[in-house]
Motif scaffolding. Sequence first.
Motif, short mmCIF file in Angstrom:
data_model
loop_
_atom_site.label_atom_id
_atom_site.label_comp_id
_atom_site.label_asym_id
_atom_site.label_seq_id
_atom_site.Cartn_x
_atom_site.Cartn_y
_atom_site.Cartn_z
N ASP A 1 5.82 -3.56 -10.98
CA ASP A 1 5.03 -2.86 -10.27
C ASP A 1 4.19 -1.83 -9.94
O ASP A 1 2.77 -0.99 -10.17
CB ASP A 1 3.48 -4.34 -10.28
N LEU B 1 3.26 4.74 -12.55
CA LEU B 1 1.83 4.25 -12.18
C LEU B 1 0.68 5.56 -12.49
O LEU B 1 0.86 6.46 -11.93
CB LEU B 1 0.64 3.69 -10.73
N GLU B 2 -0.53 5.53 -13.01
CA GLU B 2 -1.49 6.78 -13.32
C GLU B 2 -1.94 6.88 -11.59
O GLU B 2 -2.28 6.40 -11.49
CB GLU B 2 -2.86 6.48 -14.00
N SER C 1 -4.95 6.87 -11.38
CA SER C 1 -6.17 6.31 -11.10
C SER C 1 -5.71 4.47 -10.46
O SER C 1 -6.36 4.44 -9.65
CB SER C 1 -6.77 5.84 -12.18
N GLN C 2 -4.64 4.13 -10.79
CA GLN C 2 -3.71 2.99 -10.81
C GLN C 2 -3.42 3.44 -9.46
O GLN C 2 -3.98 1.91 -8.37
CB GLN C 2 -2.96 2.96 -11.67
N LYS D 1 -4.81 0.73 -6.30
CA LYS D 1 -3.60 -0.32 -5.34
C LYS D 1 -4.07 -0.48 -4.16
O LYS D 1 -3.51 -1.20 -3.25
CB LYS D 1 -2.25 -0.03 -6.00
#
Length: 434
Positions: A135, A139-140, A142-143, A147
């Motif tokens: 996880d 990732l983008e 924004s992600q 996080k």
Amino acid sequence: MIVTKSILLVVLSAVALQVAAADSPGLASSSAVGKFVEYWNLGDSRRALDLEVFTQEFIDSRGSDGLAKLMTMLHSDSGAIDIHDISKESRDQIQFLAKSEKGNWLAISLDLAVDETRRVAGLSVRFASAPPGDDDKNLEPSQIVAKLERYLTDLSTKGAFSGSVILAKDFKPVYAQAFGQSNRASGLSNTLDTPINLGSMNKMFTGLAVTQLVAAGQLEFDDTVGEHLPDYPDPEVRDKVTVHQLLTHTSGLDSYWNDEYRAHQNSLASVHDFAQYVYGPAGMERSDHYDKYETISGKAQGYYVPAGQQEFISNQQSLGRIGSPAGGGYSSANDLLKFAAALHDGRLINDDYRQIMTTNKLGPPGESGYGYLYSDRWINQARYFGHNGGAPGINAELSMFPESGYTVIVLSNLGHGASDVANKMRQWVAHARQ
């Protein structure tokens, strides 16, 4: 650019005094790693096994009680460790990743004597990134921001983070936030403009200042100390040690943090020229070598929990009067972003010399190592350079990813407060969706 002789003398003499003897990485067999880890985890009883684990030469190089103090500090900071994996192994060298009981990930390198004993002849320990989970990948932007927001909110709520954080793309912040108090006595809060102690991150500025002198034709990296400081009192250093060796921690000089320094640490109060050649051109208005007793700047006070205690205390008594080119100056998160931008766009140094300064000088290209007072490292085939810093009540991280354009800045006025945060940010950035 006009560079005065006084700058040269201040920078070179400071570097010559501050650079510690380089510790080489490595070991030669995994059984030796097991023995070293067992030794680490023994605590105070380990000293009886010194000569079973380390060469006599290495023990002697640390000085009286030096090895015991080093291992006590490492164990106190991280606790017991477990081997996670061995990343590099050869006849005389091994590097491995370890997880500590206090949650730190450590990259540990050992040199082994090339004989039947395979005892440790060199030791290097640094904070490392945790292995990424599924996880944490692809990732983008924004992600990553989401996080990071959750992670820092959780840490600050628990009292485990105090300081400032910026994640920038192409030198424009995509996340910027400050947490906690800069001074617990006054109740002032940290901001993105609060000057926070950088620890060893100041070495970057020293490396830049020396490289500026080289670019200006006032010295060469292969020059000896004596060519510029003919009165330097140690003839071995004066005649043989080069600027290159000083900047790569391979000079063999010991640390200047000795008994004589400690006897005068509260009265040594002058460092010149950084504002004119680094801070000024970059527009870094909240960066300086502030006196530890001054209160006008609004600088953050550092805090740490001493070994065996439960409560945070101020780090003021452990600090020198001011920082030095070796470390201990102050900067804000916003100023460090300005520094990264100025380093990129040529205001501080041209592209060719920036590349020379920031590229690994101690190993093959493409491998993590050390340039001219800049770390040069790789995660998931993504290169980043910069520096960190740490001491009681001090932790700072600056990482610049030249290919993707990301900049990671984490400053904390808590001991060990920044490195875990920066490690996660670097993993997210290095494994981000392209």
